[in-house]
Write a protein that holds these residues in place. Structure first.
Motif, PDB file in Angstrom:
ATOM      1  N   GLY A  88       0.824  -1.203   0.000  1.00 32.42           N
ATOM      2  CA  GLY A  88       0.000   0.000   0.000  1.00 32.42           C
ATOM      3  C   GLY A  88       0.856   1.249   0.000  1.00 32.42           C
ATOM      4  O   GLY A  88       2.057   1.196   0.251  1.00 32.42           O
ATOM      5  N   VAL A  89       0.233   2.375  -0.301  1.00 32.71           N
ATOM      6  CA  VAL A  89       0.978   3.632  -0.340  1.00 32.71           C
ATOM      7  C   VAL A  89       1.156   4.164   1.078  1.00 32.71           C
ATOM      8  O   VAL A  89       0.298   4.001   1.941  1.00 32.71           O
ATOM      9  CB  VAL A  89       0.285   4.675  -1.233  1.00 32.71           C
ATOM     10  N   MET A  90       2.280   4.802   1.299  1.00 38.89           N
ATOM     11  CA  MET A  90       2.632   5.285   2.636  1.00 38.89           C
ATOM     12  C   MET A  90       1.596   6.248   3.195  1.00 38.89           C
ATOM     13  O   MET A  90       1.255   6.206   4.381  1.00 38.89           O
ATOM     14  CB  MET A  90       4.015   5.942   2.570  1.00 38.89           C
ATOM     15  N   GLU A  91       1.056   7.119   2.347  1.00 37.12           N
ATOM     16  CA  GLU A  91       0.157   8.165   2.817  1.00 37.12           C
ATOM     17  C   GLU A  91      -1.057   7.613   3.544  1.00 37.12           C
ATOM     18  O   GLU A  91      -1.554   8.218   4.499  1.00 37.12           O
ATOM     19  CB  GLU A  91      -0.298   9.022   1.626  1.00 37.12           C
ATOM     20  N   GLY A  92      -1.505   6.444   3.107  1.00 37.81           N
ATOM     21  CA  GLY A  92      -2.721   5.901   3.699  1.00 37.81           C
ATOM     22  C   GLY A  92      -2.501   4.768   4.675  1.00 37.81           C
ATOM     23  O   GLY A  92      -3.456   4.086   5.062  1.00 37.81           O
ATOM     24  N   MET A  93      -1.271   4.524   5.106  1.00 37.27           N
ATOM     25  CA  MET A  93      -0.994   3.399   5.995  1.00 37.27           C
ATOM     26  C   MET A  93      -0.984   3.850   7.451  1.00 37.27           C
ATOM     27  O   MET A  93      -0.229   4.752   7.826  1.00 37.27           O
ATOM     28  CB  MET A  93       0.354   2.765   5.631  1.00 37.27           C
ATOM     29  N   THR A 192      -3.193  -1.803   2.212  1.00 36.33           N
ATOM     30  CA  THR A 192      -3.991  -0.593   2.375  1.00 36.33           C
ATOM     31  C   THR A 192      -4.245   0.103   1.040  1.00 36.33           C
ATOM     32  O   THR A 192      -4.869   1.153   1.001  1.00 36.33           O
ATOM     33  CB  THR A 192      -3.292   0.394   3.328  1.00 36.33           C
ATOM     34  N   GLY A 193      -3.730  -0.488  -0.048  1.00 40.95           N
ATOM     35  CA  GLY A 193      -4.012   0.016  -1.386  1.00 40.95           C
ATOM     36  C   GLY A 193      -3.673   1.482  -1.548  1.00 40.95           C
ATOM     37  O   GLY A 193      -2.587   1.927  -1.220  1.00 40.95           O
ATOM     38  N   ASN A 194      -4.649   2.237  -2.040  1.00 43.21           N
ATOM     39  CA  ASN A 194      -4.400   3.653  -2.307  1.00 43.21           C
ATOM     40  C   ASN A 194      -4.604   4.526  -1.073  1.00 43.21           C
ATOM     41  O   ASN A 194      -4.489   5.749  -1.147  1.00 43.21           O
ATOM     42  CB  ASN A 194      -5.299   4.150  -3.453  1.00 43.21           C
ATOM     43  N   GLY A 195      -4.912   3.894   0.076  1.00 45.37           N
ATOM     44  CA  GLY A 195      -5.109   4.667   1.305  1.00 45.37           C
ATOM     45  C   GLY A 195      -6.254   5.653   1.203  1.00 45.37           C
ATOM     46  O   GLY A 195      -6.238   6.703   1.847  1.00 45.37           O
ATOM     47  N   HIS A 196      -7.244   5.314   0.401  1.00 46.42           N
ATOM     48  CA  HIS A 196      -8.411   6.174   0.169  1.00 46.42           C
ATOM     49  C   HIS A 196      -8.019   7.497  -0.485  1.00 46.42           C
ATOM     50  O   HIS A 196      -8.703   8.509  -0.313  1.00 46.42           O
ATOM     51  CB  HIS A 196      -9.176   6.428   1.472  1.00 46.42           C
ATOM     52  N   TYR A 200      -3.706   7.941  -6.489  1.00 42.98           N
ATOM     53  CA  TYR A 200      -2.685   6.913  -6.697  1.00 42.98           C
ATOM     54  C   TYR A 200      -3.144   5.781  -7.611  1.00 42.98           C
ATOM     55  O   TYR A 200      -2.359   4.886  -7.933  1.00 42.98           O
ATOM     56  CB  TYR A 200      -2.284   6.294  -5.355  1.00 42.98           C
ATOM     57  N   ASP A 201      -4.402   5.787  -8.020  1.00 40.54           N
ATOM     58  CA  ASP A 201      -4.951   4.614  -8.695  1.00 40.54           C
ATOM     59  C   ASP A 201      -4.189   4.235  -9.964  1.00 40.54           C
ATOM     60  O   ASP A 201      -3.865   3.063 -10.185  1.00 40.54           O
ATOM     61  CB  ASP A 201      -6.429   4.842  -9.022  1.00 40.54           C
TER      62      ASP A 201
END
Length: 275
Positions: A88-93, A192-196, A200-201
């Motif tokens: 997942g991307v850091m921003e949304g973790m 966490t994927g794109n972290g909402h 980032y999609d």
């Protein structure tokens, strides 16, 4: 004298295959894991003992080491294999999930080593092999937390290797590439994927496609076990063993290109925008 090996994280995948391989090649084996009831693959092996060990639980570590000495009388080789990843991307973790990954992959290894090293030192020496990753050689997007735990583990292991050499303890790092194991299934559950953050999609679509291509060269747990055995028993004090299953080109680029060329190469592998 028959040697004794203890391995963490051996309920499945590489850990289970490695425990079995060492037992089949003459070692006494202490296969440890958080949930011993998950050790069906290791049942019925005469010189193998399954013991509970949670790398975050000091009491369980001490108990497992004592059980090793009670059963086999000594410890010659410690393999720190327990670990997991997060995608997942850091921003949304969540920061709590990041700390959990470090607690297992880094502090868990240190926790086990601090309790095993005195045993090896009193015996006059031994070997420790820490299972790292080719991800400690290069960075990968959407895997920053896992990758950073392995970079930390590498720095710790290399540094401690010089200390432990003074105690006749050989310390090694094994760096595998892609492996066909349940490791990735657990990592996917923690994704966490794109972290909402939908921005980032497109990038994640590119990244997932690139990762799928890398997975095509992944190795079986049995092949990895054989390579770990070869590294642990080669009789040398060599520190690093790279087994770049499926990521040979990334390792080659990191080692042979200068920094600007390497960065251009990696950006081409994981483009920020749609191709």
């Amino acid at each position: 004298m028959q040697k004794t090996m203890l391995i963490t994280g051996s309920s499945s995948g590489v850990g289970a295959a490695t425990a079995k391989y060492f037992a089949e090649h003459g070692f006494n084996v202490v296969a440890t894991m958080r949930n011993p009831e998950a050790a069906q693959a290791l049942e019925g092996i005469a010189n193998l003992m399954v013991v509970r060990l949670d790398v975050e639980d000091t009491a369980s570590i001490e108990s497992a080491l004592q059980a090793t000495l009670d059963r086999f009388g000594r410890l010659d080789l410690l393999i720190n294999n327990a670990g997991y990843g997060q995608y997942g991307v850091m921003e949304g973790m969540p920061i709590e999930k990041i700390r959990e990954n470090f607690d297992v992959n880094v502090f868990g290894v240190i926790n086990v080593m601090q309790r095993a090293v005195p045993i090896l030192r009193r015996q006059g020496g031994g070997t420790i092999l820490n299972v790292s990753s080719c991800g400690a050689i290069f960075g990968l997007p959407a895997s920053a937390v896992y990758i950073s735990t392995k970079w930390a583990l590498e720095g710790f292991t290399e540094s401690i290797a010089y200390e432990l050499a003074s105690q006749n303890i050989v310390t090694k790092i094994f760096e595998p590439g892609g492996i066909l194991t349940p490791f990735h299934e657990r990592s996917a559950r923690d994704n966490t994927g794109n972290g909402h953050v939908p921005g980032y999609d497109a990038f994640l679509e590119n990244t997932n496609n690139a990762m799928a291509n890398l997975a095509e060269g992944a190795a079986s747990p049995e092949r990895v076990a054989a390579d770990i055995y070869a590294a642990a028993t080669d009789g040398t004090d060599r520190l690093r063993y790279c087994a770049p299953y499926g990521v040979e080109h990334l390792v080659k680029a990191r080692r042979e290109l200068d920094d600007p060329a390497y960065e251009r190469f990696m950006r081409a592998q994981f483009p920020a925008a749609a191709r």
